[in-house]
Write a protein that holds these residues in place. Structure first.
Motif, PDB file in Angstrom:
ATOM      1  N   ALA A  62       0.833  -1.202   0.000  1.00 14.63           N
ATOM      2  CA  ALA A  62       0.000   0.000   0.000  1.00 14.63           C
ATOM      3  C   ALA A  62       0.870   1.254   0.000  1.00 14.63           C
ATOM      4  N   ALA A  63       1.959   1.233   0.772  1.00 15.28           N
ATOM      5  CA  ALA A  63       2.880   2.375   0.779  1.00 15.28           C
ATOM      6  C   ALA A  63       3.455   2.607  -0.609  1.00 15.28           C
ATOM      7  N   ARG A  64       3.801   1.524  -1.287  1.00 14.19           N
ATOM      8  CA  ARG A  64       4.327   1.639  -2.651  1.00 14.19           C
ATOM      9  C   ARG A  64       3.261   2.202  -3.593  1.00 14.19           C
ATOM     10  N   ALA A  65       2.026   1.719  -3.452  1.00 11.20           N
ATOM     11  CA  ALA A  65       0.933   2.201  -4.298  1.00 11.20           C
ATOM     12  C   ALA A  65       0.749   3.710  -4.133  1.00 11.20           C
ATOM     13  N   LEU A  66       0.846   4.192  -2.903  1.00  8.96           N
ATOM     14  CA  LEU A  66       0.676   5.624  -2.649  1.00  8.96           C
ATOM     15  C   LEU A  66       1.801   6.428  -3.291  1.00  8.96           C
ATOM     16  N   LYS A  67       3.030   5.973  -3.090  1.00  8.02           N
ATOM     17  CA  LYS A  67       4.153   6.765  -3.598  1.00  8.02           C
ATOM     18  C   LYS A  67       4.144   6.854  -5.122  1.00  8.02           C
ATOM     19  N   THR A  68       3.745   5.776  -5.799  1.00 12.16           N
ATOM     20  CA  THR A  68       3.714   5.826  -7.262  1.00 12.16           C
ATOM     21  C   THR A  68       2.728   6.861  -7.783  1.00 12.16           C
ATOM     22  N   MET A  69       1.722   7.204  -6.974  1.00  9.07           N
ATOM     23  CA  MET A  69       0.721   8.175  -7.406  1.00  9.07           C
ATOM     24  C   MET A  69       0.922   9.554  -6.771  1.00  9.07           C
ATOM     25  N   GLN A 101      -4.344   1.088  -4.610  1.00 12.75           N
ATOM     26  CA  GLN A 101      -3.796   1.570  -5.884  1.00 12.75           C
ATOM     27  C   GLN A 101      -4.883   2.164  -6.773  1.00 12.75           C
ATOM     28  N   VAL A 102      -6.039   1.489  -6.844  1.00 11.33           N
ATOM     29  CA  VAL A 102      -7.147   1.985  -7.664  1.00 11.33           C
ATOM     30  C   VAL A 102      -7.565   3.378  -7.201  1.00 11.33           C
ATOM     31  N   LEU A 103      -7.746   3.549  -5.886  1.00 13.00           N
ATOM     32  CA  LEU A 103      -8.190   4.857  -5.368  1.00 13.00           C
ATOM     33  C   LEU A 103      -7.115   5.918  -5.535  1.00 13.00           C
ATOM     34  N   ALA A 104      -5.858   5.541  -5.298  1.00 12.08           N
ATOM     35  CA  ALA A 104      -4.778   6.517  -5.446  1.00 12.08           C
ATOM     36  C   ALA A 104      -4.675   6.997  -6.893  1.00 12.08           C
ATOM     37  N   TYR A 105      -4.859   6.089  -7.840  1.00  9.81           N
ATOM     38  CA  TYR A 105      -4.821   6.457  -9.262  1.00  9.81           C
ATOM     39  C   TYR A 105      -5.967   7.405  -9.612  1.00  9.81           C
ATOM     40  N   GLU A 106      -7.183   7.038  -9.187  1.00 15.13           N
ATOM     41  CA  GLU A 106      -8.341   7.881  -9.498  1.00 15.13           C
ATOM     42  C   GLU A 106      -8.207   9.253  -8.839  1.00 15.13           C
ATOM     43  N   LEU A 107      -7.695   9.285  -7.619  1.00  8.47           N
ATOM     44  CA  LEU A 107      -7.506  10.566  -6.938  1.00  8.47           C
ATOM     45  C   LEU A 107      -6.448  11.411  -7.646  1.00  8.47           C
ATOM     46  N   ARG A 108      -5.406  10.765  -8.108  1.00  2.42           N
ATOM     47  CA  ARG A 108      -4.365  11.519  -8.823  1.00  2.42           C
ATOM     48  C   ARG A 108      -4.945  12.229 -10.039  1.00  2.42           C
ATOM     49  N   LEU A 109      -5.714  11.498 -10.826  1.00  4.27           N
ATOM     50  CA  LEU A 109      -6.322  12.105 -12.008  1.00  4.27           C
ATOM     51  C   LEU A 109      -7.249  13.256 -11.623  1.00  4.27           C
ATOM     52  N   ALA A 110      -8.058  13.037 -10.570  1.00  3.07           N
ATOM     53  CA  ALA A 110      -9.005  14.068 -10.145  1.00  3.07           C
ATOM     54  C   ALA A 110      -8.285  15.304  -9.619  1.00  3.07           C
ATOM     55  N   GLY A 163     -21.013   4.826  -4.126  1.00  6.43           N
ATOM     56  CA  GLY A 163     -20.737   5.257  -5.490  1.00  6.43           C
ATOM     57  C   GLY A 163     -19.505   4.534  -5.989  1.00  6.43           C
ATOM     58  N   THR A 164     -19.133   4.750  -7.234  1.00  5.06           N
ATOM     59  CA  THR A 164     -17.901   4.173  -7.756  1.00  5.06           C
ATOM     60  C   THR A 164     -16.732   5.063  -7.335  1.00  5.06           C
ATOM     61  N   PRO A 165     -15.503   4.540  -7.360  1.00  2.00           N
ATOM     62  CA  PRO A 165     -14.353   5.391  -7.034  1.00  2.00           C
ATOM     63  C   PRO A 165     -14.280   6.649  -7.888  1.00  2.00           C
ATOM     64  N   ARG A 166     -14.591   6.533  -9.176  1.00  2.00           N
ATOM     65  CA  ARG A 166     -14.491   7.701 -10.061  1.00  2.00           C
ATOM     66  C   ARG A 166     -15.480   8.782  -9.665  1.00  2.00           C
ATOM     67  N   GLU A 167     -16.684   8.380  -9.247  1.00  4.47           N
ATOM     68  CA  GLU A 167     -17.666   9.358  -8.763  1.00  4.47           C
ATOM     69  C   GLU A 167     -17.204   9.954  -7.433  1.00  4.47           C
ATOM     70  N   ALA A 168     -16.720   9.088  -6.553  1.00  6.83           N
ATOM     71  CA  ALA A 168     -16.352   9.532  -5.210  1.00  6.83           C
ATOM     72  C   ALA A 168     -15.186  10.511  -5.223  1.00  6.83           C
ATOM     73  N   VAL A 169     -14.200  10.293  -6.091  1.00  7.54           N
ATOM     74  CA  VAL A 169     -13.033  11.167  -6.063  1.00  7.54           C
ATOM     75  C   VAL A 169     -13.352  12.564  -6.577  1.00  7.54           C
ATOM     76  N   GLN A 170     -14.418  12.702  -7.349  1.00 10.80           N
ATOM     77  CA  GLN A 170     -14.823  14.054  -7.745  1.00 10.80           C
ATOM     78  C   GLN A 170     -15.265  14.845  -6.510  1.00 10.80           C
ATOM     79  N   ASP A 171     -16.010  14.185  -5.625  1.00  7.53           N
ATOM     80  CA  ASP A 171     -16.380  14.821  -4.354  1.00  7.53           C
ATOM     81  C   ASP A 171     -15.132  15.093  -3.525  1.00  7.53           C
ATOM     82  N   ALA A 172     -14.200  14.136  -3.505  1.00  5.32           N
ATOM     83  CA  ALA A 172     -12.970  14.310  -2.740  1.00  5.32           C
ATOM     84  C   ALA A 172     -12.210  15.546  -3.212  1.00  5.32           C
ATOM     85  N   ALA A 173     -12.113  15.722  -4.524  1.00  7.06           N
ATOM     86  CA  ALA A 173     -11.381  16.868  -5.069  1.00  7.06           C
ATOM     87  C   ALA A 173     -12.045  18.184  -4.669  1.00  7.06           C
TER      88      ALA A 173
END
Length: 276
Positions: A39-46, A172-181, A112-122
């Protein structure tokens, strides 16, 4: 020769800023040190670095050889992980939180899906500050109490015939979606700032402020006889879901607490000191 896939970046020393520094990734009672390292690696890559461990099942999880091996270069994120005893401690000071779950809940915020949720997060992190993404234990996931403590709920729409994601894969999935958002929100914010049109939002209440409100409100409902503490049913769970949908601002929490305080005063049972 390394077989790892490296995330492409225009700058090998990308500065962390905005949502990248305001987002906590919270692992509740993780069981396997290898998953913590991964998980630490997943975070750092994003581009993220804030990892919080709630009551990990193994002592000294951050220095466990399996965790260090799976971190694979993200040793700084792993070593900097904050260890706390409860989810309440992990969420202290946050103004929005997302619970990740693989199953439908009868009570709690609508998923919601991660993609929907990260829009709220942003939107939340851009206007109000720290947020948290919360993941449950590898085997049992998050408890209902943990879900109710969060502002929103999401699940990863995996293959229904085999939907078992590893904890680090979910991170990793959430970190990626958050990065894009966050990158998209940063570009939009820069454009608004250049045009002099950055909106000012009202400050949201922190997680701890909201929890104190629930204690105060529950005491008031008991004093009114509306809530039977011996048979509470799902009243407080339903109220949590109602308030979670609204995105409580600090002033709104103060209003609810003021109502509760007056009810307790009228009933001669002012428990304000208990609710603080």
């Amino acid at each position: 020769m390394h077989s790892d896939l490296h995330a492409a970046s225009g700058d090998a020393h990308e500065p962390l800023r905005g949502g990248f520094t305001s987002t906590r990734f919270v692992l509740v009672e993780p069981s396997h040190p290898g998953n913590i390292g991964a998980a630490a690696r997943a975070l750092k890559t994003m581009g993220f670095s804030r990892l919080v461990l709630v009551a990990p099942r193994m002592p000294q999880a951050q220095s466990d050889p399996d965790a260090v091996a799976m971190a694979s270069g993200a040793d700084d994120v792993l070593a900097g992980a904050h260890v706390v005893p409860t989810l309440a401690d992990a969420l202290a000071g946050t103004r929005w939180s997302l619970a990740m779950t693989s199953r439908t809940r009868e009570y709690g915020p609508p998923p919601g899906t991660p993609r929907e949720a990260v829009q709220d997060a942003a939107r939340q992190v851009g206007a109000h500050g720290d947020i948290a993404i919360v993941f449950g234990n590898e085997r049992t996931g998050l408890s209902n109490d943990d879900v109710e403590r969060c502002s929103a709920l999401a699940h990863i729409p995996a293959n229904p015939a085999y939907s078992s994601l590893n904890l680090a894969q979910a991170v990793q999935v959430l970190a990626y979606e958050l990065r894009l958002a966050y990158l998209a929100a940063g570009e939009a914010g820069a454009a608004l700032s250049a045009a002099g049109a950055v909106p000012a939002g009202s400050p949201l209440a922190t997680s701890d402020d909201i929890e104190r409100m629930y204690v105060h409100l529950e005491n008031a409902l008991i004093a009114l006889g509306f809530l039977d503490p011996a048979n509470p049913k799902k009243l407080m769970s339903r109220l949590r879901r109602l308030f979670a949908r609204s995105g409580l601002e600090r002033e709104e929490v103060n209003i609810v607490r003021g109502i509760a305080k007056n009810i307790l005063q009228i009933k001669g049972r002012d428990r304000d000191d208990e609710a603080r």
